[in-house]
Motif scaffolding. Structure first.
Motif, PDB file in Angstrom:
ATOM      1  N   HIS A 125       0.844  -1.190   0.000  1.00 39.99           N
ATOM      2  CA  HIS A 125       0.000   0.000   0.000  1.00 39.99           C
ATOM      3  C   HIS A 125       0.884   1.246   0.000  1.00 39.99           C
ATOM      4  CE1 HIS A 125       0.375   1.190   4.291  1.00 39.99           C
ATOM      5  NE2 HIS A 125       0.350  -0.083   4.584  1.00 39.99           N
ATOM      6  N   ASP A 157       6.068   1.908   7.661  1.00 40.29           N
ATOM      7  CA  ASP A 157       4.742   1.426   7.245  1.00 40.29           C
ATOM      8  C   ASP A 157       4.238   2.212   6.028  1.00 40.29           C
ATOM      9  OD1 ASP A 157       1.500   1.206   8.951  1.00 40.29           O
ATOM     10  OD2 ASP A 157       2.224   0.356   7.062  1.00 40.29           O
ATOM     11  N   MET A 158       4.485   1.665   4.787  1.00 43.72           N
ATOM     12  CA  MET A 158       5.292   0.493   4.482  1.00 43.72           C
ATOM     13  C   MET A 158       6.185   0.760   3.284  1.00 43.72           C
ATOM     14  SD  MET A 158       2.640  -2.230   2.733  1.00 43.72           S
ATOM     15  CE  MET A 158       3.961  -3.178   1.928  1.00 43.72           C
ATOM     16  N   GLU A 191      -5.219   1.550   2.458  1.00 47.71           N
ATOM     17  CA  GLU A 191      -5.066   0.550   3.530  1.00 47.71           C
ATOM     18  C   GLU A 191      -5.209   1.193   4.890  1.00 47.71           C
ATOM     19  OE1 GLU A 191      -3.383  -2.226   6.415  1.00 47.71           O
ATOM     20  OE2 GLU A 191      -2.733  -0.159   6.005  1.00 47.71           O
TER      21      GLU A 191
END
Ligand code: ZN
Length: 493
Positions: A125, A157-158, A191
Protein backbone atom coordinates in the motif's frame (compact mmCIF):
# COMPACT_ATOMS: atom_id res chain seq x y z
CA UNK A 1 -13.95 -27.23 9.52
CA UNK A 2 -11.70 -27.97 6.52
CA UNK A 3 -9.59 -24.94 7.12
CA UNK A 4 -8.99 -25.86 10.81
CA UNK A 5 -7.63 -29.27 9.79
CA UNK A 6 -5.25 -27.64 7.34
CA UNK A 7 -3.86 -25.46 10.12
CA UNK A 8 -3.22 -28.54 12.32
CA UNK A 9 -1.19 -30.13 9.52
CA UNK A 10 0.85 -26.94 9.06
CA UNK A 11 1.52 -26.78 12.82
CA UNK A 12 3.26 -30.14 12.44
CA UNK A 13 5.06 -28.74 9.38
CA UNK A 14 6.09 -25.76 11.52
CA UNK A 15 7.52 -28.22 14.09
CA UNK A 16 9.76 -30.05 11.60
CA UNK A 17 10.92 -26.86 9.92
CA UNK A 18 11.61 -25.16 13.25
CA UNK A 19 13.62 -28.15 14.52
CA UNK A 20 15.59 -27.69 11.29
CA UNK A 21 16.13 -24.13 12.46
CA UNK A 22 17.48 -25.43 15.79
CA UNK A 23 20.27 -27.09 13.81
CA UNK A 24 20.92 -23.81 11.98
CA UNK A 25 21.10 -22.13 15.37
CA UNK A 26 24.08 -24.18 16.36
CA UNK A 27 25.88 -23.31 13.16
CA UNK A 28 26.46 -19.55 13.16
CA UNK A 29 25.16 -17.51 16.13
CA UNK A 30 25.94 -13.82 15.39
CA UNK A 31 26.47 -10.79 17.64
CA UNK A 32 23.39 -8.66 17.03
CA UNK A 33 21.43 -11.47 15.43
CA UNK A 34 22.80 -10.56 11.97
CA UNK A 35 25.14 -12.88 10.10
CA UNK A 36 28.50 -11.53 8.93
CA UNK A 37 26.96 -11.18 5.46
CA UNK A 38 23.98 -9.26 6.83
CA UNK A 39 26.28 -6.94 8.75
CA UNK A 40 28.06 -6.17 5.49
CA UNK A 41 24.77 -5.56 3.71
CA UNK A 42 23.65 -3.27 6.56
CA UNK A 43 26.34 -0.75 5.63
CA UNK A 44 24.34 0.21 2.53
CA UNK A 45 27.40 1.21 0.50
CA UNK A 46 26.87 -0.93 -2.62
CA UNK A 47 26.01 1.03 -5.78
CA UNK A 48 22.66 -0.76 -6.10
CA UNK A 49 21.90 0.16 -2.49
CA UNK A 50 22.68 3.82 -3.15
CA UNK A 51 20.28 3.76 -6.13
CA UNK A 52 17.70 2.04 -3.93
CA UNK A 53 18.09 4.69 -1.22
CA UNK A 54 17.22 7.38 -3.79
CA UNK A 55 14.02 5.52 -4.73
CA UNK A 56 13.10 5.03 -1.04
CA UNK A 57 13.74 8.74 -0.41
CA UNK A 58 11.51 9.75 -3.34
CA UNK A 59 8.71 7.50 -2.06
CA UNK A 60 8.88 8.71 1.55
CA UNK A 61 9.05 12.33 0.42
CA UNK A 62 5.90 11.97 -1.68
CA UNK A 63 3.05 12.67 0.75
CA UNK A 64 0.44 9.93 0.27
CA UNK A 65 -1.73 10.66 3.30
CA UNK A 66 -5.50 10.92 2.78
CA UNK A 67 -5.70 14.59 3.83
CA UNK A 68 -2.77 16.35 2.13
CA UNK A 69 -1.30 13.72 -0.19
CA UNK A 70 -1.83 11.69 -3.35
CA UNK A 71 -1.19 8.00 -4.02
CA UNK A 72 -1.86 8.70 -7.70
CA UNK A 73 1.10 11.09 -7.80
CA UNK A 74 3.41 8.46 -6.33
CA UNK A 75 2.02 5.86 -8.75
CA UNK A 76 2.93 8.28 -11.57
CA UNK A 77 6.52 8.48 -10.27
CA UNK A 78 6.76 4.69 -9.96
CA UNK A 79 5.32 4.21 -13.46
CA UNK A 80 8.00 6.50 -14.86
CA UNK A 81 10.73 4.38 -13.23
CA UNK A 82 9.15 1.14 -14.51
CA UNK A 83 8.93 2.47 -18.08
CA UNK A 84 12.54 3.61 -17.86
CA UNK A 85 13.43 0.05 -16.81
CA UNK A 86 11.71 -1.29 -19.93
CA UNK A 87 8.12 -2.10 -18.99
CA UNK A 88 5.48 -1.17 -21.57
CA UNK A 89 1.72 -0.73 -21.86
CA UNK A 90 1.20 -4.50 -21.96
CA UNK A 91 2.74 -4.92 -18.51
CA UNK A 92 1.60 -1.78 -16.69
CA UNK A 93 -2.03 -1.21 -15.64
CA UNK A 94 -3.07 2.03 -13.93
CA UNK A 95 -6.36 2.17 -12.05
CA UNK A 96 -8.41 4.76 -10.16
CA UNK A 97 -12.11 5.50 -9.68
CA UNK A 98 -13.68 8.86 -10.62
CA UNK A 99 -14.71 9.92 -7.11
CA UNK A 100 -11.25 9.13 -5.66
CA UNK A 101 -8.80 10.57 -8.20
CA UNK A 102 -5.94 10.89 -5.69
CA UNK A 103 -6.21 7.28 -4.48
CA UNK A 104 -5.17 5.48 -7.62
CA UNK A 105 -2.51 2.76 -8.04
CA UNK A 106 -0.87 0.41 -10.51
CA UNK A 107 -0.20 -3.20 -11.30
CA UNK A 108 2.95 -4.28 -13.17
CA UNK A 109 3.64 -7.78 -14.44
CA UNK A 110 6.98 -9.46 -15.21
CA UNK A 111 6.09 -12.53 -17.27
CA UNK A 112 7.77 -15.79 -16.27
CA UNK A 113 9.03 -18.64 -18.49
CA UNK A 114 6.82 -21.37 -17.04
CA UNK A 115 3.47 -22.10 -18.68
CA UNK A 116 2.23 -24.16 -15.73
CA UNK A 117 3.46 -22.55 -12.52
CA UNK A 118 1.07 -19.90 -11.17
CA UNK A 119 2.26 -16.32 -10.59
CA UNK A 120 3.34 -14.74 -7.32
CA UNK A 121 1.81 -11.42 -6.26
CA UNK A 122 3.73 -8.74 -4.36
CA UNK A 123 1.42 -6.29 -2.59
CA UNK A 124 2.18 -2.86 -1.16
CA UNK A 125 0.00 0.00 0.00
CA UNK A 126 1.31 3.45 -0.97
CA UNK A 127 -0.75 5.44 1.50
CA UNK A 128 0.46 6.48 4.93
CA UNK A 129 -1.23 7.60 8.13
CA UNK A 130 -1.71 11.37 8.41
CA UNK A 131 1.25 13.22 9.99
CA UNK A 132 1.13 16.84 11.20
CA UNK A 133 4.42 18.81 10.85
CA UNK A 134 3.61 20.67 14.09
CA UNK A 135 3.51 17.42 16.08
CA UNK A 136 6.77 15.98 14.73
CA UNK A 137 10.38 16.71 15.70
CA UNK A 138 11.40 16.66 12.03
CA UNK A 139 9.45 17.20 8.82
CA UNK A 140 7.49 13.95 8.32
CA UNK A 141 7.82 14.18 4.55
CA UNK A 142 11.60 14.63 4.36
CA UNK A 143 13.69 11.46 4.63
CA UNK A 144 16.25 12.19 7.36
CA UNK A 145 19.03 9.72 8.21
CA UNK A 146 20.34 10.14 11.73
CA UNK A 147 22.00 7.84 14.27
CA UNK A 148 21.52 4.69 12.16
CA UNK A 149 17.83 5.44 11.52
CA UNK A 150 15.74 6.76 8.64
CA UNK A 151 13.04 9.15 9.91
CA UNK A 152 9.84 10.06 8.07
CA UNK A 153 6.21 9.07 7.67
CA UNK A 154 6.02 5.69 5.97
CA UNK A 155 9.69 4.77 6.51
CA UNK A 156 8.37 1.65 8.29
CA UNK A 157 4.74 1.43 7.25
CA UNK A 158 5.29 0.49 4.48
CA UNK A 159 7.52 2.35 2.06
CA UNK A 160 10.65 0.29 2.82
CA UNK A 161 8.83 -2.77 1.48
CA UNK A 162 7.16 -0.78 -1.34
CA UNK A 163 10.56 0.46 -2.51
CA UNK A 164 12.00 -3.06 -2.20
CA UNK A 165 9.26 -4.45 -4.47
CA UNK A 166 9.54 -1.65 -7.09
CA UNK A 167 13.35 -1.88 -7.04
CA UNK A 168 13.17 -5.65 -7.59
CA UNK A 169 10.81 -5.30 -10.58
CA UNK A 170 13.05 -2.60 -12.09
CA UNK A 171 16.36 -4.43 -11.60
CA UNK A 172 15.10 -7.78 -12.92
CA UNK A 173 13.69 -6.07 -16.01
CA UNK A 174 16.85 -4.07 -16.62
CA UNK A 175 18.98 -7.20 -16.14
CA UNK A 176 16.76 -9.12 -18.57
CA UNK A 177 16.13 -11.70 -15.85
CA UNK A 178 13.12 -13.96 -16.52
CA UNK A 179 11.93 -15.92 -13.50
CA UNK A 180 10.12 -19.25 -13.89
CA UNK A 181 6.96 -17.90 -12.29
CA UNK A 182 5.37 -14.65 -13.43
CA UNK A 183 5.86 -11.98 -10.77
CA UNK A 184 3.18 -9.33 -10.31
CA UNK A 185 3.29 -6.17 -8.20
CA UNK A 186 0.13 -4.38 -7.06
CA UNK A 187 0.57 -0.90 -5.55
CA UNK A 188 -2.60 0.24 -3.82
CA UNK A 189 -4.10 3.04 -1.74
CA UNK A 190 -6.56 3.09 1.14
CA UNK A 191 -5.07 0.55 3.53
CA UNK A 192 -4.78 3.09 6.31
CA UNK A 193 -8.32 4.38 6.07
CA UNK A 194 -11.51 2.33 6.40
CA UNK A 195 -13.81 4.88 4.76
CA UNK A 196 -11.96 5.87 1.57
CA UNK A 197 -11.14 3.86 -1.56
CA UNK A 198 -9.30 0.60 -0.97
CA UNK A 199 -7.29 -0.43 -4.02
CA UNK A 200 -6.61 -4.00 -2.86
CA UNK A 201 -10.32 -4.64 -2.36
CA UNK A 202 -11.17 -2.96 -5.69
CA UNK A 203 -8.62 -5.12 -7.57
CA UNK A 204 -9.83 -8.28 -5.80
CA UNK A 205 -13.45 -7.51 -6.67
CA UNK A 206 -13.00 -5.97 -10.15
CA UNK A 207 -9.69 -7.19 -11.66
CA UNK A 208 -9.26 -10.61 -10.08
CA UNK A 209 -7.65 -11.85 -13.30
CA UNK A 210 -5.02 -9.16 -13.27
CA UNK A 211 -3.79 -10.07 -9.76
CA UNK A 212 -4.39 -13.82 -9.96
CA UNK A 213 -1.62 -15.66 -8.13
CA UNK A 214 -0.86 -18.81 -6.15
CA UNK A 215 -0.07 -16.65 -3.13
CA UNK A 216 0.82 -13.10 -2.20
CA UNK A 217 3.55 -11.46 -0.14
CA UNK A 218 2.55 -8.40 1.87
CA UNK A 219 3.36 -6.45 5.01
CA UNK A 220 2.69 -7.82 8.49
CA UNK A 221 5.80 -9.93 9.10
CA UNK A 222 9.25 -8.88 10.24
CA UNK A 223 11.53 -8.96 13.23
CA UNK A 224 11.80 -7.42 16.65
CA UNK A 225 14.93 -6.13 18.34
CA UNK A 226 15.65 -5.88 22.06
CA UNK A 227 15.61 -2.11 21.69
CA UNK A 228 19.43 -2.01 21.39
CA UNK A 229 19.76 -3.14 17.78
CA UNK A 230 19.93 -6.85 18.59
CA UNK A 231 17.43 -8.85 16.51
CA UNK A 232 15.82 -11.35 18.91
CA UNK A 233 13.03 -12.76 16.75
CA UNK A 234 11.73 -12.82 13.21
CA UNK A 235 8.09 -13.47 12.35
CA UNK A 236 6.19 -14.77 9.34
CA UNK A 237 2.70 -13.28 9.25
CA UNK A 238 -0.02 -15.88 8.67
CA UNK A 239 -3.50 -14.55 9.25
CA UNK A 240 -4.80 -11.67 11.28
CA UNK A 241 -7.52 -10.45 13.55
CA UNK A 242 -10.38 -8.63 11.91
CA UNK A 243 -10.89 -4.91 12.45
CA UNK A 244 -14.46 -3.63 12.94
CA UNK A 245 -15.94 -0.44 14.41
CA UNK A 246 -19.12 -0.11 16.43
CA UNK A 247 -20.89 3.15 17.25
CA UNK A 248 -22.75 3.68 20.50
CA UNK A 249 -25.12 6.63 20.76
CA UNK A 250 -27.02 8.12 23.68
CA UNK A 251 -29.76 10.69 23.19
CA UNK A 252 -31.42 12.84 25.82
CA UNK A 253 -34.13 15.55 26.00
CA UNK A 254 -31.42 17.98 27.23
CA UNK A 255 -32.38 21.34 28.74
CA UNK A 256 -30.75 24.40 30.29
CA UNK A 257 -27.40 23.72 31.95
CA UNK A 258 -28.30 25.86 34.94
CA UNK A 259 -30.69 23.12 36.08
CA UNK A 260 -28.71 19.92 35.54
CA UNK A 261 -29.96 16.35 36.28
CA UNK A 262 -27.96 13.09 36.64
CA UNK A 263 -29.49 11.68 33.44
CA UNK A 264 -27.00 13.06 30.89
CA UNK A 265 -26.10 11.74 27.44
CA UNK A 266 -22.37 12.38 27.88
CA UNK A 267 -22.32 10.68 31.31
CA UNK A 268 -24.17 7.73 29.79
CA UNK A 269 -21.53 7.31 27.10
CA UNK A 270 -18.75 7.84 29.63
CA UNK A 271 -20.12 5.13 31.94
CA UNK A 272 -20.47 2.71 29.05
CA UNK A 273 -16.91 3.49 27.96
CA UNK A 274 -15.59 2.66 31.42
CA UNK A 275 -17.45 -0.67 31.40
CA UNK A 276 -15.79 -1.51 28.08
CA UNK A 277 -12.44 -0.43 29.54
CA UNK A 278 -12.87 -2.90 32.39
CA UNK A 279 -14.06 -5.88 30.29
CA UNK A 280 -11.52 -8.50 29.20
CA UNK A 281 -12.49 -10.83 26.35
CA UNK A 282 -11.63 -14.48 27.04
CA UNK A 283 -8.28 -16.06 26.20
CA UNK A 284 -8.15 -17.72 22.76
CA UNK A 285 -5.43 -19.55 20.82
CA UNK A 286 -4.92 -20.78 17.24
CA UNK A 287 -2.30 -23.25 16.08
CA UNK A 288 -0.32 -20.33 14.74
CA UNK A 289 -0.35 -18.49 18.09
CA UNK A 290 0.42 -21.71 19.99
CA UNK A 291 3.44 -22.24 17.70
CA UNK A 292 4.36 -18.56 18.17
CA UNK A 293 4.40 -18.65 21.98
CA UNK A 294 5.79 -22.18 22.16
CA UNK A 295 8.75 -21.34 19.99
CA UNK A 296 9.47 -17.89 21.42
CA UNK A 297 9.14 -19.21 24.93
CA UNK A 298 11.67 -21.93 24.20
CA UNK A 299 14.22 -19.25 23.29
CA UNK A 300 13.81 -17.31 26.56
CA UNK A 301 14.86 -18.16 30.12
CA UNK A 302 12.90 -15.45 31.93
CA UNK A 303 9.46 -15.52 33.55
CA UNK A 304 7.91 -14.29 30.30
CA UNK A 305 9.47 -17.24 28.50
CA UNK A 306 8.00 -19.70 31.02
CA UNK A 307 4.59 -18.08 30.63
CA UNK A 308 4.81 -18.36 26.84
CA UNK A 309 5.62 -22.07 27.03
CA UNK A 310 2.77 -22.65 29.47
CA UNK A 311 0.19 -20.68 27.49
CA UNK A 312 1.03 -22.82 24.46
CA UNK A 313 0.75 -26.13 26.30
CA UNK A 314 -1.66 -25.78 29.25
CA UNK A 315 -5.41 -26.27 28.66
CA UNK A 316 -7.31 -22.97 28.59
CA UNK A 317 -8.98 -22.38 31.96
CA UNK A 318 -6.41 -24.40 33.91
CA UNK A 319 -4.50 -22.71 36.78
CA UNK A 320 -1.24 -22.91 34.76
CA UNK A 321 -2.92 -21.23 31.80
CA UNK A 322 -4.43 -18.51 34.00
CA UNK A 323 -1.09 -17.83 35.70
CA UNK A 324 0.69 -17.68 32.33
CA UNK A 325 -1.96 -15.36 30.92
CA UNK A 326 -1.48 -12.93 33.81
CA UNK A 327 2.22 -12.63 32.93
CA UNK A 328 1.66 -12.32 29.17
CA UNK A 329 -0.99 -9.67 29.67
CA UNK A 330 1.72 -7.32 30.96
CA UNK A 331 2.96 -7.04 27.34
CA UNK A 332 0.46 -5.10 25.21
CA UNK A 333 1.23 -7.00 22.00
CA UNK A 334 1.02 -10.42 23.63
CA UNK A 335 -2.15 -9.38 25.44
CA UNK A 336 -3.87 -8.50 22.16
CA UNK A 337 -2.63 -11.69 20.44
CA UNK A 338 -4.56 -13.76 22.99
CA UNK A 339 -8.08 -12.41 22.50
CA UNK A 340 -10.58 -10.17 20.83
CA UNK A 341 -10.03 -6.58 21.95
CA UNK A 342 -12.35 -3.57 21.92
CA UNK A 343 -11.37 0.01 22.78
CA UNK A 344 -13.13 3.35 22.63
CA UNK A 345 -11.22 5.51 20.14
CA UNK A 346 -13.45 8.48 19.38
CA UNK A 347 -16.09 10.43 21.39
CA UNK A 348 -18.39 13.30 20.51
CA UNK A 349 -21.22 14.98 22.34
CA UNK A 350 -23.05 18.16 23.26
CA UNK A 351 -24.15 21.07 21.09
CA UNK A 352 -23.66 24.14 23.31
CA UNK A 353 -21.72 24.86 26.48
CA UNK A 354 -24.78 26.22 28.26
CA UNK A 355 -27.14 23.40 27.28
CA UNK A 356 -27.45 19.85 28.60
CA UNK A 357 -26.27 17.45 25.86
CA UNK A 358 -29.02 15.94 23.71
CA UNK A 359 -26.67 13.60 21.88
CA UNK A 360 -23.40 11.85 22.64
CA UNK A 361 -21.60 9.04 20.92
CA UNK A 362 -18.42 7.02 20.77
CA UNK A 363 -16.57 4.78 18.32
CA UNK A 364 -15.52 1.36 19.59
CA UNK A 365 -12.69 -0.20 17.56
CA UNK A 366 -12.57 -3.98 17.91
CA UNK A 367 -10.00 -6.48 16.67
CA UNK A 368 -11.85 -9.75 16.36
CA UNK A 369 -10.04 -13.05 16.89
CA UNK A 370 -10.13 -15.43 13.89
CA UNK A 371 -13.18 -17.65 13.98
CA UNK A 372 -15.19 -15.22 16.16
CA UNK A 373 -18.26 -13.65 14.51
CA UNK A 374 -18.91 -9.91 14.47
CA UNK A 375 -22.45 -10.56 15.72
CA UNK A 376 -21.18 -12.33 18.85
CA UNK A 377 -18.93 -9.35 19.64
CA UNK A 378 -21.86 -6.95 19.16
CA UNK A 379 -23.98 -9.06 21.53
CA UNK A 380 -21.19 -9.08 24.10
CA UNK A 381 -20.81 -5.28 23.93
CA UNK A 382 -24.56 -4.87 24.46
CA UNK A 383 -24.30 -7.13 27.50
CA UNK A 384 -21.34 -5.17 28.89
CA UNK A 385 -22.93 -1.76 28.31
CA UNK A 386 -26.20 -3.03 29.83
CA UNK A 387 -28.08 0.16 28.93
CA UNK A 388 -31.23 -0.40 26.93
CA UNK A 389 -31.41 3.32 26.07
CA UNK A 390 -28.01 3.20 24.30
CA UNK A 391 -28.02 2.26 20.62
CA UNK A 392 -25.13 0.17 19.30
CA UNK A 393 -24.57 -0.24 15.57
CA UNK A 394 -21.80 -1.78 13.50
CA UNK A 395 -20.15 0.17 10.68
CA UNK A 396 -20.18 -1.12 7.12
CA UNK A 397 -17.72 -3.98 7.30
CA UNK A 398 -14.33 -3.17 5.74
CA UNK A 399 -14.39 -6.47 3.96
CA UNK A 400 -14.70 -10.20 4.49
CA UNK A 401 -13.92 -11.80 7.84
CA UNK A 402 -10.28 -12.82 7.97
CA UNK A 403 -9.35 -16.43 7.27
CA UNK A 404 -5.94 -17.82 8.31
CA UNK A 405 -3.95 -18.87 5.18
CA UNK A 406 -2.45 -22.39 5.21
CA UNK A 407 1.10 -22.62 6.50
CA UNK A 408 2.90 -25.07 4.19
CA UNK A 409 6.54 -26.24 3.82
CA UNK A 410 6.47 -24.62 0.35
CA UNK A 411 6.05 -21.24 2.07
CA UNK A 412 8.18 -21.93 5.13
CA UNK A 413 11.14 -23.71 3.44
CA UNK A 414 12.47 -20.70 1.45
CA UNK A 415 11.95 -18.42 4.47
CA UNK A 416 14.00 -20.77 6.64
CA UNK A 417 16.74 -20.81 4.02
CA UNK A 418 17.05 -17.03 4.06
CA UNK A 419 16.89 -16.99 7.88
CA UNK A 420 19.99 -19.20 7.96
CA UNK A 421 21.79 -16.78 5.59
CA UNK A 422 20.86 -13.47 7.23
CA UNK A 423 19.71 -14.25 10.81
CA UNK A 424 21.31 -17.55 11.89
CA UNK A 425 20.27 -18.42 15.45
CA UNK A 426 17.30 -16.03 15.54
CA UNK A 427 13.95 -17.79 16.19
CA UNK A 428 11.44 -17.65 13.32
CA UNK A 429 7.83 -17.69 14.53
CA UNK A 430 4.54 -17.73 12.64
CA UNK A 431 2.40 -14.84 13.85
CA UNK A 432 -1.17 -13.78 13.70
CA UNK A 433 -1.16 -10.00 13.57
CA UNK A 434 -3.45 -7.97 15.74
CA UNK A 435 -3.50 -5.14 13.21
CA UNK A 436 -5.20 -5.51 9.87
CA UNK A 437 -3.68 -5.72 6.45
CA UNK A 438 -5.11 -5.74 2.96
CA UNK A 439 -4.31 -9.43 2.89
CA UNK A 440 -7.90 -10.16 3.94
CA UNK A 441 -9.20 -8.87 0.61
CA UNK A 442 -6.94 -11.27 -1.27
CA UNK A 443 -7.81 -14.22 0.95
CA UNK A 444 -11.47 -13.47 0.36
CA UNK A 445 -10.95 -14.17 -3.37
CA UNK A 446 -8.76 -17.21 -2.80
CA UNK A 447 -5.25 -15.72 -2.82
CA UNK A 448 -3.50 -16.64 0.49
CA UNK A 449 -1.42 -13.75 1.77
CA UNK A 450 1.75 -13.96 3.88
CA UNK A 451 3.88 -11.35 5.58
CA UNK A 452 7.48 -12.52 5.18
CA UNK A 453 10.21 -11.64 7.66
CA UNK A 454 13.34 -9.74 6.66
CA UNK A 455 13.18 -6.22 8.05
CA UNK A 456 12.93 -5.61 11.78
CA UNK A 457 11.76 -2.95 14.21
CA UNK A 458 12.16 -1.87 17.82
CA UNK A 459 9.84 -3.04 20.62
CA UNK A 460 8.37 0.48 21.02
CA UNK A 461 6.83 0.19 17.56
CA UNK A 462 9.17 2.76 15.95
CA UNK A 463 6.54 5.48 15.76
CA UNK A 464 4.38 3.52 13.28
CA UNK A 465 1.03 5.33 12.96
CA UNK A 466 2.43 7.70 15.59
CA UNK A 467 5.03 10.45 15.95
CA UNK A 468 8.54 10.46 14.51
CA UNK A 469 8.19 7.19 12.59
CA UNK A 470 11.61 5.62 11.98
CA UNK A 471 13.30 2.50 10.59
CA UNK A 472 16.91 1.49 11.15
CA UNK A 473 19.03 1.67 8.01
CA UNK A 474 20.28 -1.86 8.81
CA UNK A 475 16.68 -3.08 8.74
CA UNK A 476 15.99 -1.35 5.41
CA UNK A 477 19.07 -2.73 3.60
CA UNK A 478 19.09 -6.22 5.12
CA UNK A 479 15.31 -6.45 4.71
CA UNK A 480 15.67 -5.58 1.02
CA UNK A 481 18.27 -8.27 0.28
CA UNK A 482 16.41 -10.87 2.34
CA UNK A 483 13.09 -10.21 0.58
CA UNK A 484 14.54 -10.03 -2.92
CA UNK A 485 16.41 -13.32 -2.42
CA UNK A 486 13.24 -14.84 -1.00
CA UNK A 487 11.13 -13.77 -4.00
CA UNK A 488 13.80 -15.10 -6.35
CA UNK A 489 13.60 -18.47 -4.57
CA UNK A 490 9.79 -18.59 -4.70
CA UNK A 491 9.75 -17.47 -8.34
CA UNK A 492 12.13 -20.20 -9.45
CA UNK A 493 10.21 -23.13 -7.96
ZN1 ZN B 1 0.74 -0.71 6.63
Amino acid sequence: MKRLRQVLVSAAAVGTVLSGLAQAQAQAPAGNGLSARAQEVAKGTRPDQIAFRALYKEMVETDTSITTGSCTLLADEIEAHLREAGYGDAQITRYAVPDHPKEGGLVVVLPGSSKTLKPILLLGHLDVVVAKRSDWTRDPYTLIEEGGYFYGRGTSDMKAMDATWVDLMMRWKKAGYTPKRTVKLAMTCGEETSWAFNGANWLAQNRRDLIDAEFALNEGGGGRTDGHGHVIQQSLHVGEKFAVNFQMVATNPGGHSSIPVRDNAIYEVAEAALKIKDYEFPLMLTDTTKAYFGKLGAARSDAMGAAMRNIASAPIGSPESKAAEAVLNTDRSFHSMLRTTCVVTLVDGGHANNALPQHAGANINCRVFPGVSVESVQDKLKEIIADPKMTLTVEKLRGPVAKAPPLTPQILGPVEKQMAVYFPGVPLVPTMSTGATDGIFLEAVGIPSYGPPGGFGDPDGGGVHGLNERRSSASVYVGRDFLQDLVKDYASH
